[in-house]
Design a protein around this motif. Structure first.
Motif, PDB file in Angstrom:
ATOM      1  N   ASN A   1      12.240  48.630   7.530  1.00 23.77           N
ATOM      2  CA  ASN A   1      12.617  47.255   7.818  1.00 23.77           C
ATOM      3  C   ASN A   1      14.123  47.119   7.990  1.00 23.77           C
ATOM      4  OD1 ASN A   1       9.946  46.211   7.527  1.00 23.77           O
ATOM      5  ND2 ASN A   1      10.191  46.436   5.329  1.00 23.77           N
ATOM      6  N   VAL A   2      14.522  46.185   8.835  1.00 18.45           N
ATOM      7  CA  VAL A   2      15.938  45.895   9.062  1.00 18.45           C
ATOM      8  C   VAL A   2      16.196  44.467   8.613  1.00 18.45           C
ATOM      9  CG1 VAL A   2      17.748  45.639  10.793  1.00 18.45           C
ATOM     10  CG2 VAL A   2      16.064  47.463  11.024  1.00 18.45           C
ATOM     11  N   PHE A   3      17.160  44.297   7.711  1.00 18.79           N
ATOM     12  CA  PHE A   3      17.528  42.982   7.207  1.00 18.79           C
ATOM     13  C   PHE A   3      19.039  42.896   7.106  1.00 18.79           C
ATOM     14  CE2 PHE A   3      13.430  43.811   5.025  1.00 18.79           C
ATOM     15  CZ  PHE A   3      12.706  42.757   5.543  1.00 18.79           C
ATOM     16  N   ARG A   4      19.550  41.686   7.066  1.00 21.26           N
ATOM     17  CA  ARG A   4      20.946  41.460   6.721  1.00 21.26           C
ATOM     18  C   ARG A   4      21.086  41.748   5.225  1.00 21.26           C
ATOM     19  NH1 ARG A   4      25.156  41.072   9.233  1.00 21.26           N
ATOM     20  NH2 ARG A   4      25.927  39.167   8.335  1.00 21.26           N
ATOM     21  N   PRO A   5      22.309  42.042   4.758  1.00 15.55           N
ATOM     22  CA  PRO A   5      22.493  42.324   3.330  1.00 15.55           C
ATOM     23  C   PRO A   5      22.248  41.087   2.472  1.00 15.55           C
ATOM     24  CG  PRO A   5      24.592  42.358   4.507  1.00 15.55           C
ATOM     25  CD  PRO A   5      23.530  42.166   5.522  1.00 15.55           C
TER      26      PRO A   5
ATOM     27  N   TYR B   1      22.563  38.861  16.146  1.00 17.86           N
ATOM     28  CA  TYR B   1      21.129  38.626  16.324  1.00 17.86           C
ATOM     29  C   TYR B   1      20.528  39.678  17.255  1.00 17.86           C
ATOM     30  CZ  TYR B   1      16.817  36.234  17.596  1.00 17.86           C
ATOM     31  OH  TYR B   1      15.499  35.938  17.833  1.00 17.86           O
ATOM     32  N   GLU B   2      21.201  39.943  18.364  1.00 16.88           N
ATOM     33  CA  GLU B   2      20.711  40.952  19.315  1.00 16.88           C
ATOM     34  C   GLU B   2      20.738  42.354  18.711  1.00 16.88           C
ATOM     35  OE1 GLU B   2      19.294  40.644  22.309  1.00 16.88           O
ATOM     36  OE2 GLU B   2      19.329  38.485  21.997  1.00 16.88           O
ATOM     37  N   MET B   3      21.774  42.672  17.957  1.00 16.88           N
ATOM     38  CA  MET B   3      21.858  43.999  17.333  1.00 16.88           C
ATOM     39  C   MET B   3      20.716  44.215  16.347  1.00 16.88           C
ATOM     40  SD  MET B   3      25.993  44.370  16.770  1.00 16.88           S
ATOM     41  CE  MET B   3      25.760  45.431  15.390  1.00 16.88           C
ATOM     42  N   ILE B   4      20.410  43.197  15.550  1.00 19.96           N
ATOM     43  CA  ILE B   4      19.323  43.309  14.578  1.00 19.96           C
ATOM     44  C   ILE B   4      17.986  43.476  15.296  1.00 19.96           C
ATOM     45  CG2 ILE B   4      18.033  42.055  12.804  1.00 19.96           C
ATOM     46  CD1 ILE B   4      20.761  40.898  11.915  1.00 19.96           C
ATOM     47  N   ASN B   5      17.740  42.666  16.319  1.00 20.79           N
ATOM     48  CA  ASN B   5      16.480  42.782  17.058  1.00 20.79           C
ATOM     49  C   ASN B   5      16.368  44.124  17.760  1.00 20.79           C
ATOM     50  OD1 ASN B   5      15.308  40.395  16.313  1.00 20.79           O
ATOM     51  ND2 ASN B   5      16.217  39.240  17.988  1.00 20.79           N
ATOM     52  N   ASN B   6      17.472  44.637  18.307  1.00 19.30           N
ATOM     53  CA  ASN B   6      17.459  45.943  18.955  1.00 19.30           C
ATOM     54  C   ASN B   6      17.144  47.038  17.937  1.00 19.30           C
ATOM     55  OD1 ASN B   6      17.781  47.785  21.095  1.00 19.30           O
ATOM     56  ND2 ASN B   6      19.900  48.149  20.482  1.00 19.30           N
ATOM     57  N   ALA B   7      17.739  46.939  16.747  1.00 20.67           N
ATOM     58  CA  ALA B   7      17.464  47.927  15.695  1.00 20.67           C
ATOM     59  C   ALA B   7      15.995  47.881  15.281  1.00 20.67           C
ATOM     60  CB  ALA B   7      18.369  47.677  14.495  1.00 20.67           C
TER      61      ALA B   7
ATOM     62  N   LEU C   1      18.371  36.950  -4.601  1.00 22.09           N
ATOM     63  CA  LEU C   1      19.487  36.338  -3.879  1.00 22.09           C
ATOM     64  C   LEU C   1      19.134  36.208  -2.399  1.00 22.09           C
ATOM     65  CD1 LEU C   1      22.368  38.352  -5.551  1.00 22.09           C
ATOM     66  CD2 LEU C   1      21.787  35.965  -5.964  1.00 22.09           C
ATOM     67  N   PRO C   2      19.671  35.190  -1.722  1.00 19.17           N
ATOM     68  CA  PRO C   2      19.369  35.022  -0.298  1.00 19.17           C
ATOM     69  C   PRO C   2      20.077  36.058   0.565  1.00 19.17           C
ATOM     70  CG  PRO C   2      20.950  33.371  -1.011  1.00 19.17           C
ATOM     71  CD  PRO C   2      20.525  34.132  -2.241  1.00 19.17           C
ATOM     72  N   ARG C   3      19.607  36.202   1.777  1.00 18.59           N
ATOM     73  CA  ARG C   3      20.232  37.103   2.745  1.00 18.59           C
ATOM     74  C   ARG C   3      21.439  36.425   3.396  1.00 18.59           C
ATOM     75  NH1 ARG C   3      18.347  42.263   2.518  1.00 18.59           N
ATOM     76  NH2 ARG C   3      16.214  42.203   1.810  1.00 18.59           N
ATOM     77  N   VAL C   4      22.407  37.241   3.779  1.00 19.13           N
ATOM     78  CA  VAL C   4      23.557  36.740   4.524  1.00 19.13           C
ATOM     79  C   VAL C   4      23.054  36.261   5.884  1.00 19.13           C
ATOM     80  CG1 VAL C   4      25.748  37.417   5.591  1.00 19.13           C
ATOM     81  CG2 VAL C   4      25.113  38.323   3.356  1.00 19.13           C
TER      82      VAL C   4
END
Length: 62
Positions: A49-53, A34-40, A23-26
């Motif tokens: 790894n950090v990904f969207r659900p 976007y900034e929160m993911i890059n900061n994580a 299934l694709p990512r949200v």
């Protein structure tokens, strides 16, 4: 033996997991996410790894 759920459930679970991974990512909703993911990604140890659900969808039919 074939009517026993203990026999089938491990295999059914593997099928569900494999189909779920397809299934694709949200999508990222806004610049703040976007900034929160890059900061994580910058602040976690190597090998993690950090990904969207994953989006929801059908994993079993029939």
């Amino acid at each position: 033996m074939t009517h026993n759920l203990d026999f089938w459930l491990p295999n059914v679970n593997m099928v569900i997991e494999e189909r779920g991974k397809q299934l694709p990512r949200v999508e990222i909703e806004d610049h703040n996410q976007y900034e929160m993911i890059n900061n994580a990604k910058r602040n976690i140890p190597n090998g993690i790894n950090v990904f969207r659900p994953l989006m929801g969808g059908y994993v079993l039919e029939g």
